[in-house]
Write an enzyme that holds these catalytic residues in place. Structure first.
Site, short mmCIF file in Angstrom:
data_model
loop_
_atom_site.label_atom_id
_atom_site.label_comp_id
_atom_site.label_asym_id
_atom_site.label_seq_id
_atom_site.Cartn_x
_atom_site.Cartn_y
_atom_site.Cartn_z
N LEU A 64 28.50 -8.69 15.24
CA LEU A 64 28.97 -8.12 16.50
C LEU A 64 30.15 -8.91 17.05
CD1 LEU A 64 25.31 -7.68 17.61
CD2 LEU A 64 26.92 -5.77 17.32
N PRO A 65 30.89 -8.32 18.02
CA PRO A 65 32.11 -8.98 18.49
C PRO A 65 31.89 -10.36 19.13
CG PRO A 65 32.09 -6.67 19.17
CD PRO A 65 30.74 -6.97 18.59
N THR A 95 30.71 -14.50 15.14
CA THR A 95 31.17 -15.81 15.59
C THR A 95 30.90 -15.91 17.08
OG1 THR A 95 32.92 -15.80 13.93
CG2 THR A 95 33.14 -17.38 15.73
N LYS A 170 31.96 -23.30 11.80
CA LYS A 170 32.96 -22.23 11.94
C LYS A 170 33.99 -22.58 13.03
CE LYS A 170 34.68 -17.97 12.03
NZ LYS A 170 35.46 -17.39 10.98
N LYS A 245 39.89 -16.12 20.69
CA LYS A 245 38.45 -16.15 21.00
C LYS A 245 37.80 -17.40 20.40
CE LYS A 245 34.31 -14.29 19.14
NZ LYS A 245 33.75 -13.48 18.07
P1 NAD Z 1 34.77 -5.30 15.18
O1 NAD Z 1 35.11 -5.21 16.62
O2 NAD Z 1 35.62 -4.60 14.16
O3 NAD Z 1 33.26 -4.75 14.95
C1 NAD Z 1 32.21 -4.95 15.83
C2 NAD Z 1 31.27 -3.74 15.75
O4 NAD Z 1 30.17 -3.98 16.63
C3 NAD Z 1 31.92 -2.44 16.20
O5 NAD Z 1 31.71 -1.43 15.23
C4 NAD Z 1 31.21 -2.11 17.51
O6 NAD Z 1 31.08 -0.73 17.77
C5 NAD Z 1 29.86 -2.75 17.27
N1 NAD Z 1 29.12 -3.00 18.50
C6 NAD Z 1 29.57 -3.52 19.68
N2 NAD Z 1 28.56 -3.58 20.57
C7 NAD Z 1 27.47 -3.09 19.95
C8 NAD Z 1 26.12 -2.89 20.35
N3 NAD Z 1 25.71 -3.20 21.59
N4 NAD Z 1 25.26 -2.34 19.47
C9 NAD Z 1 25.67 -2.03 18.22
N5 NAD Z 1 26.93 -2.19 17.78
C10 NAD Z 1 27.82 -2.72 18.64
O7 NAD Z 1 34.65 -6.85 14.84
P2 NAD Z 1 34.76 -7.54 13.40
O8 NAD Z 1 36.18 -7.79 13.07
O9 NAD Z 1 33.88 -6.80 12.46
O10 NAD Z 1 34.12 -8.98 13.74
C11 NAD Z 1 32.73 -9.14 13.92
C12 NAD Z 1 32.46 -10.63 14.12
O11 NAD Z 1 32.91 -11.36 12.97
C13 NAD Z 1 33.18 -11.24 15.33
O12 NAD Z 1 32.33 -12.17 15.94
C14 NAD Z 1 34.40 -11.95 14.69
O13 NAD Z 1 34.84 -13.06 15.47
C15 NAD Z 1 33.83 -12.39 13.36
N6 NAD Z 1 34.82 -12.54 12.28
C16 NAD Z 1 35.80 -11.62 12.12
C17 NAD Z 1 36.73 -11.78 11.08
C18 NAD Z 1 37.84 -10.78 10.87
O14 NAD Z 1 38.77 -11.07 10.09
N7 NAD Z 1 37.78 -9.60 11.48
C19 NAD Z 1 36.63 -12.87 10.22
C20 NAD Z 1 35.58 -13.79 10.39
C21 NAD Z 1 34.68 -13.60 11.43
#
Ligand code: NAD
Length: 293
Positions: A64-65, A95, A170, A245
């Protein structure tokens, strides 16, 4: 194995997809109906809530975000903890700050559920290729239980210590990455302003003591590394807002430990300024634009 997967965004969708490819029955939940439909078309089972996804699953994974979303997904009336069977392991791969996962792990433990952290690095490309690095916190026993499934989504599965230490690893890594990228950007832009060919400069740095991942694999100067976001207009990759973030989480964790992070604070402000200029969606290596004439 029946696995609940909650949060099907840029990272979660390809991770869940790899679990489907590995032959698991994956119970999906996301508030975004399109994300659900996409994964359902690849064989996943749609659930109506986190509780329903967790019910009957042998493992729960969340991606999740930020911390507020993780709290909601576990603790709401129809959250994971309302559906999960005692004894079922749960892993949060988002994260977030170490404190939140420790608090949630304590609440989960009170109902016989082991919840731990396993944030990732490797980006969306690593999520698609199942080459992510997982930094896992929690007991050794819990780690041995979840490791085989993490290995179907990643290549390096590291046990960092107790619950929360995955997040600590991380945050420290991304603190360093944010700082090192700014350092490489500053050096490349200075070299250009002083009149050296940037290809020659990058070659010298990469065979000298200034070399690092940001200069070698992800150089912020366009055309140095063909596969780097700098060579495609800073699109894709790791968004500056996500780096912002992570630097904010590192600063918050540092405050709680009364530990100075001087360069981290400066890096956070530089990415904050980038975000204010409306460039937060660009790859974080676009920080070099603050230096270019
Ligand atoms: P994203 O915003 O693309 O995806 C998050 C998903 O969570 C979305 O589909 C959203 O609809 C869903 N969501 C939000 N609230 C919700 C709820 N209450 N119930 C169910 N679903 C819900 O984010 P991402 O890029 O996939 O990143 C996810 C995590 O991974 C973050 O913490 C980010 O910091 C970490 N991360 C991201 C990357 C990257 O390159 N994108 C790399 C490493 C770590």
């Amino acid at each position: 194995m029946n696995i609940a997967f909650i949060g099907l965004g840029n990272m979660g969708a390809p991770m869940a997809c790899n679990l489907l490819k590995a032959g698991h029955r994956v119970h999906l939940f996301d508030i975004d109906k399109n994300a659900l439909a996409e994964l359902a078309s690849q064989g996943g089972q749609i659930s109506e809530s986190p509780a329903q996804a967790a019910q009957g699953s042998e493992l729960v994974i969340t991606m999740l975000p930020a911390a507020a979303h993780v709290r909601r997904v576990y603790l709401d009336d129809n959250g994971v903890l309302a559906g999960i069977q005692p004894g079922t392991p749960a892993i949060d791969c988002s994260t977030i700050d170490p404190q939140t996962i420790r608090e949630l792990a304590d609440i989960a433990a009170a109902q016989g559920v082991t919840l731990s952290d396993a944030p990732v690095s490797g980006g969306t490309a690593g999520a698609r290729a199942a080459t992510l690095t997982f930094m896992a916190g929690g007991s050794s026993e819990h780690f041995e239980r979840i490791k085989p499934v993490l290995a179907q989504m990643g290549r390096n599965i590291v046990h960092c210590g107790d619950t929360g230490t995955g997040q600590i690893a991380k945050l420290c890594n991304n603190l360093l990455l944010g700082i090192s990228m700014i350092g490489v950007a500053e050096a490349m832009a200075l070299g250009d302003a002083l009149g050296i060919d940037t290809q020659v400069l990058a070659g010298v740095i990469n065979s000298s003591t200034g070399s690092c991942w940001s200069s070698q694999s992800y150089n912020p100067w366009p055309g140095i590394v063909d596969t780097a976001p700098a060579s495609r207009g800073y699109s894709g990759g790791f968004a500056a807002d996500l780096m912002l973030k992570d630097l904010g989480l590192a600063a918050q964790a540092a405050r709680s430990a009364h530990q100075p992070v001087m360069l981290g604070a400066l890096a956070e402000q530089l990415f904050q300024a980038m975000s204010q200029r409306g460039e937060g969606g660009l790859d974080f290596s676009a920080i070099i634009q603050a230096y270019r004439r």
